[in-house]
Enzyme design. Sequence first.
Site, mmCIF file in Angstrom:
data_model
loop_
_atom_site.group_PDB
_atom_site.id
_atom_site.type_symbol
_atom_site.label_atom_id
_atom_site.label_comp_id
_atom_site.label_asym_id
_atom_site.label_seq_id
_atom_site.Cartn_x
_atom_site.Cartn_y
_atom_site.Cartn_z
ATOM 1 N N ASN A 168 0.872 -1.170 0.000
ATOM 2 C CA ASN A 168 0.000 0.000 0.000
ATOM 3 C C ASN A 168 0.913 1.225 0.000
ATOM 4 O OD1 ASN A 168 -1.796 2.043 0.487
ATOM 5 N ND2 ASN A 168 -2.410 1.354 2.543
ATOM 6 N N TRP A 169 1.039 1.861 -1.165
ATOM 7 C CA TRP A 169 1.947 3.014 -1.279
ATOM 8 C C TRP A 169 1.365 4.255 -0.597
ATOM 9 C CZ3 TRP A 169 3.995 3.148 -7.073
ATOM 10 C CH2 TRP A 169 4.855 2.067 -7.273
ATOM 11 N N LYS A 170 0.093 4.204 -0.255
ATOM 12 C CA LYS A 170 -0.607 5.371 0.320
ATOM 13 C C LYS A 170 -0.414 6.577 -0.608
ATOM 14 C CE LYS A 170 -0.181 3.195 4.749
ATOM 15 N NZ LYS A 170 -0.067 3.257 6.183
ATOM 16 N N HIS A 178 -9.543 1.002 4.928
ATOM 17 C CA HIS A 178 -8.255 1.196 5.606
ATOM 18 C C HIS A 178 -8.446 2.179 6.761
ATOM 19 C CE1 HIS A 178 -4.147 2.440 6.418
ATOM 20 N NE2 HIS A 178 -3.775 1.306 5.866
ATOM 21 N N GLU A 225 -6.816 4.588 7.821
ATOM 22 C CA GLU A 225 -6.600 6.011 7.514
ATOM 23 C C GLU A 225 -7.807 6.628 6.834
ATOM 24 O OE1 GLU A 225 -2.845 5.467 5.533
ATOM 25 O OE2 GLU A 225 -1.944 4.929 7.465
ATOM 26 N N GLU A 228 -5.382 -5.244 10.661
ATOM 27 C CA GLU A 228 -4.430 -4.143 10.783
ATOM 28 C C GLU A 228 -4.703 -3.363 12.069
ATOM 29 O OE1 GLU A 228 -2.334 -3.069 6.992
ATOM 30 O OE2 GLU A 228 -3.999 -1.705 7.179
ATOM 31 N N GLY A 277 2.497 2.028 10.864
ATOM 32 C CA GLY A 277 3.469 3.116 10.748
ATOM 33 C C GLY A 277 4.165 3.474 12.051
ATOM 34 N N SER A 337 3.546 -2.229 10.455
ATOM 35 C CA SER A 337 4.994 -2.238 10.720
ATOM 36 C C SER A 337 5.675 -3.551 10.344
ATOM 37 C CB SER A 337 5.274 -1.886 12.191
ATOM 38 O OG SER A 337 4.838 -0.568 12.457
ATOM 39 N N GLY A 356 2.900 -1.063 4.256
ATOM 40 C CA GLY A 356 2.928 0.366 3.917
ATOM 41 C C GLY A 356 4.360 0.832 3.736
ATOM 42 N N GLY A 357 4.920 1.412 4.795
ATOM 43 C CA GLY A 357 6.253 2.021 4.745
ATOM 44 C C GLY A 357 7.312 1.191 4.030
HETATM 45 P P1 PGA Z 1 2.874 0.168 7.668
HETATM 46 O O1 PGA Z 1 1.405 0.383 7.074
HETATM 47 O O2 PGA Z 1 3.446 -1.065 7.036
HETATM 48 O O3 PGA Z 1 3.634 1.420 7.290
HETATM 49 O O4 PGA Z 1 2.744 0.033 9.141
HETATM 50 C C1 PGA Z 1 0.542 -0.705 6.889
HETATM 51 C C2 PGA Z 1 -0.760 -0.237 6.303
HETATM 52 O O5 PGA Z 1 -1.212 0.882 6.601
HETATM 53 O O6 PGA Z 1 -1.399 -0.980 5.529
#
Ligand code: PGA
Length: 248
Positions: A8-10, A93, A95, A165, A171, A211, A232-233
């Site tokens: 997930n590049w966000k 998600h 966010e 999640e 993050g 993470s 994500g990251g």
């Molecule tokens: P993260 O994000 O790997 O940066 O913790 C995961 C996500 O939001 O899907």
Amino acid sequence: MKPLIAANWKCNPTNKKQAEKLFVDVKKGIKSFKKAEVLICPPFCYLPLLSKLKNNIELGAQDCFWEKKGAFTGEISPLMLKDLKVKYVILGHSERRRYFKETNEEINKKIKKVLKVRLKPLLCVGESQKERKEKKKAEIIEKQIKEGLDGIFSKEIKNLTLAYEPIWAIGSGENCSIDETMSSVLLIRKIIFQIYSRNQAEKIRILYGGSVNSNNSQSYIREAKTNGLLIGGASLKPKEFVKIIKSV
Ligand code: PGA
């Protein structure tokens, strides 16, 4: 069932040159690696470019609207995504729930439409630190799943994927322990077994996200018995992401 390793590049990167480089670096890094299904979910605007390059990588979107078309300024419909060879759509998600106030009801409408056009929804569920401390995790996750999947029938769920999640792990560098992940994944399975017939529900993949990095990725698949990862990251660093993929 092959594990699904999803990026997930966000809201990253900020230009198409970087998006192309990131994508191509991953593509070259995994070459003919076949032990996992690899999925990249970039921002919408990079989909046309990346759909021409995809070959051993599936493409996903990070959200979509619940109507196919019409007067809905700013929205992207599942049909538009399908036209760009997108296969998966992340929905719910944390966010989006937090910053855009998405409700389970809205997420439900999106899942229904995504299934209807034969795309694969990837529904994210998970509790906040406060909910976890107040021992409300099970209640929150059950509500997110039952309301998110309300009115969706057994025969439609073969294309569904779930991701556990925990919000506090996203993050933060504080990944969820293997034991806690295992018990949350079991809880999620139990909830979907309550709604759907066992043989349908068994086919649903349950991923872990929060993470994840190349040091902890293998344990989530092998020990916590998840069916994949949502990253994500670490997915923005091609070498690290490729290492994660190859660790499964
Ligand atoms: P993260 O994000 O790997 O940066 O913790 C995961 C996500 O939001 O899907």
